[in-house]
Design a protein around this motif. Sequence first.
Motif, PDB file in Angstrom:
ATOM      1  N   TYR A   7      -7.561   2.493   9.316  1.00 14.50           N
ATOM      2  CA  TYR A   7      -6.566   3.282   8.632  1.00 14.50           C
ATOM      3  C   TYR A   7      -6.281   4.584   9.371  1.00 14.50           C
ATOM      4  N   HIS A  29      -7.289   3.432  -2.223  1.00 16.31           N
ATOM      5  CA  HIS A  29      -6.614   2.452  -3.051  1.00 16.31           C
ATOM      6  C   HIS A  29      -5.651   3.120  -4.026  1.00 16.31           C
ATOM      7  N   LYS A  31      -2.328   4.691  -5.678  1.00 24.31           N
ATOM      8  CA  LYS A  31      -0.954   4.203  -5.704  1.00 24.31           C
ATOM      9  C   LYS A  31       0.005   5.377  -5.535  1.00 24.31           C
ATOM     10  N   LEU A  47       2.960   1.768  -4.938  1.00 25.24           N
ATOM     11  CA  LEU A  47       2.353   0.894  -3.942  1.00 25.24           C
ATOM     12  C   LEU A  47       0.997   1.451  -3.556  1.00 25.24           C
ATOM     13  N   LYS A  48       0.076   0.579  -3.190  1.00 28.47           N
ATOM     14  CA  LYS A  48      -1.223   1.053  -2.726  1.00 28.47           C
ATOM     15  C   LYS A  48      -1.074   1.745  -1.381  1.00 28.47           C
ATOM     16  N   GLU A  50      -3.198   1.956   0.867  1.00 32.81           N
ATOM     17  CA  GLU A  50      -3.797   1.144   1.921  1.00 32.81           C
ATOM     18  C   GLU A  50      -2.817   0.125   2.494  1.00 32.81           C
ATOM     19  N   ASN A  51      -1.741  -0.183   1.757  1.00 29.82           N
ATOM     20  CA  ASN A  51      -0.745  -1.124   2.255  1.00 29.82           C
ATOM     21  C   ASN A  51       0.360  -0.440   3.046  1.00 29.82           C
ATOM     22  N   ILE A  52       0.275   0.881   3.151  1.00 29.22           N
ATOM     23  CA  ILE A  52       1.302   1.639   3.863  1.00 29.22           C
ATOM     24  C   ILE A  52       0.744   2.250   5.140  1.00 29.22           C
ATOM     25  N   TYR A  54      -1.760   1.846   7.465  1.00 30.73           N
ATOM     26  CA  TYR A  54      -2.745   1.261   8.366  1.00 30.73           C
ATOM     27  C   TYR A  54      -2.068   0.322   9.357  1.00 30.73           C
ATOM     28  N   TYR A  56      -3.691  -2.858  11.997  1.00 29.01           N
ATOM     29  CA  TYR A  56      -4.916  -3.519  12.409  1.00 29.01           C
ATOM     30  C   TYR A  56      -5.311  -3.137  13.840  1.00 29.01           C
TER      31      TYR A  56
END
Length: 208
Positions: A7, A29, A31, A47-48, A50-52, A54, A56
């Motif tokens: 992240y 986590h 939102k 939205l979380k 963590e979904n924005i 990062y 991989y």
Amino acid sequence: MAPKPHYLPAALIGGFGVPETGRVVGLRHAKVCVRRRKEPEKVFGPLKAENIAYQYGLYDVDDPSSDLPADFAEAIWQEYEGALPTVIRALEQGTFTKDDWKTILLHVQAQSIRHPDYDRVAVTYIQGGYIPMHDTLLDLKGALFPVSGDIAVLMVVGAAQPNDDYEAGPLTERTLNAKGMELVNRAAWTITEITCVMGHPDDADYLL
């Protein structure tokens, strides 16, 4: 097994959202709501974070060693991330200790971890600072590091003196009024390279 995401300092973004209950490290986590430049008429979320924030393997070391493991950046963030919510609240309330302030400094320093493409990104997007600020009247330059929706740390180049104990706490505290914040926000939105803005779900209307 899918590769573990590395992240950007997600706690930084999560601090502007609603932490998910039942998590040891809730900020990752949290939102948030998001407004994207390509669709400025809409606000997405919650939205979380963590979904924005990062990508991989972005901070993996190409040639890890015993002195520099592949996931060194993740290890650094985990070192202080669990304590960060409590520390931020103490900073907001003015009850922080020297150890709390050191955690904030570690958080700011950890944001200096660079991915391989950082040089290009710095020139294109942020011109060398996280959020560069310039007081043209006093000719002071620095970088602004938001740590929550209410608190930010401003590191000013050349402000500290040789005998100042910067680890004891901030040299000074200032309150930014609503008009000043509006000016900062409007200036940031004019930078075309900024692709989105994030905030607390309760602030969705304001973001729009």
